[in-house]
Design a protein around this motif. Structure first.
Motif, short mmCIF file in Angstrom:
data_model
loop_
_atom_site.label_atom_id
_atom_site.label_comp_id
_atom_site.label_asym_id
_atom_site.label_seq_id
_atom_site.Cartn_x
_atom_site.Cartn_y
_atom_site.Cartn_z
N HIS A 117 -29.93 33.55 -27.52
CA HIS A 117 -29.47 32.41 -26.70
C HIS A 117 -29.69 31.17 -27.25
CE1 HIS A 117 -29.05 30.05 -23.02
NE2 HIS A 117 -28.19 30.87 -22.74
N ALA A 118 -28.76 30.44 -27.82
CA ALA A 118 -28.94 29.28 -28.46
C ALA A 118 -29.72 28.27 -27.61
CB ALA A 118 -27.78 28.68 -29.26
N ASP A 119 -29.52 28.08 -26.27
CA ASP A 119 -30.21 27.20 -25.49
C ASP A 119 -31.39 27.49 -24.83
OD1 ASP A 119 -28.25 25.12 -26.32
OD2 ASP A 119 -26.68 25.92 -24.74
N GLU A 120 -31.91 28.51 -25.13
CA GLU A 120 -33.09 29.17 -24.31
C GLU A 120 -34.17 28.12 -24.32
OE1 GLU A 120 -36.10 32.85 -24.69
OE2 GLU A 120 -34.62 32.57 -26.22
N TRP A 121 -34.30 27.22 -25.13
CA TRP A 121 -35.53 26.24 -24.98
C TRP A 121 -35.17 25.32 -24.04
CZ3 TRP A 121 -34.85 21.13 -25.85
CH2 TRP A 121 -33.54 20.70 -26.20
N LEU A 122 -33.88 25.12 -23.69
CA LEU A 122 -33.59 24.15 -22.54
C LEU A 122 -34.11 24.82 -21.18
CD1 LEU A 122 -30.05 22.86 -23.72
CD2 LEU A 122 -32.33 21.46 -23.34
N ILE A 123 -33.88 26.18 -21.22
CA ILE A 123 -34.29 27.01 -19.98
C ILE A 123 -35.51 26.91 -19.85
CG2 ILE A 123 -34.09 29.10 -18.77
CD1 ILE A 123 -31.13 29.50 -20.29
N ARG A 124 -36.14 27.25 -20.90
CA ARG A 124 -37.72 27.50 -20.85
C ARG A 124 -38.69 26.09 -20.45
NH1 ARG A 124 -40.27 31.93 -23.52
NH2 ARG A 124 -38.66 33.72 -23.73
N TYR A 125 -38.03 24.93 -21.22
CA TYR A 125 -39.11 23.71 -21.16
C TYR A 125 -38.38 22.54 -20.49
CZ TYR A 125 -41.07 26.31 -24.83
OH TYR A 125 -42.00 26.99 -25.63
N CYS A 126 -37.16 22.77 -20.08
CA CYS A 126 -36.63 21.58 -19.55
C CYS A 126 -36.01 21.98 -17.84
CB CYS A 126 -35.26 21.04 -20.08
SG CYS A 126 -35.67 20.08 -21.71
#
Length: 70
Positions: free
Chosen positions: A60-69
């Motif tokens: 999932h390319a936007d996983e960092w957005l889900i985890r940190y934002c």
């Protein structure tokens, strides 16, 4: 003067000798040969520790957005 004791039972008459011979035959039939050889490949079982989860293993390319934002 030393005192010797026998640690093995020695047959004292013909009946005891026959019983000992019969016991030896039975023992030889039971323990006279080695068990079948087991191949090393048959001693190891491999399987995954957990079932693969397709939803978890996809990228999932936007996983960092889900985890940190999120």
């Amino acid at each position: 003067m030393t005192h010797r004791t026998h640690t093995q039972d020695t047959p004292r008459d013909a009946a005891d000798a026959a019983d000992a011979a019969d016991a030896a035959v039975v023992r030889r039939q039971r323990f006279g040969r080695l068990p079948e050889r087991i191949r090393p490949e048959d001693t190891v079982e491999t399987k995954p520790a957990t079932r693969p989860d397709p939803a978890r293993d996809t990228y999932h390319a936007d996983e960092w957005l889900i985890r940190y934002c999120g």
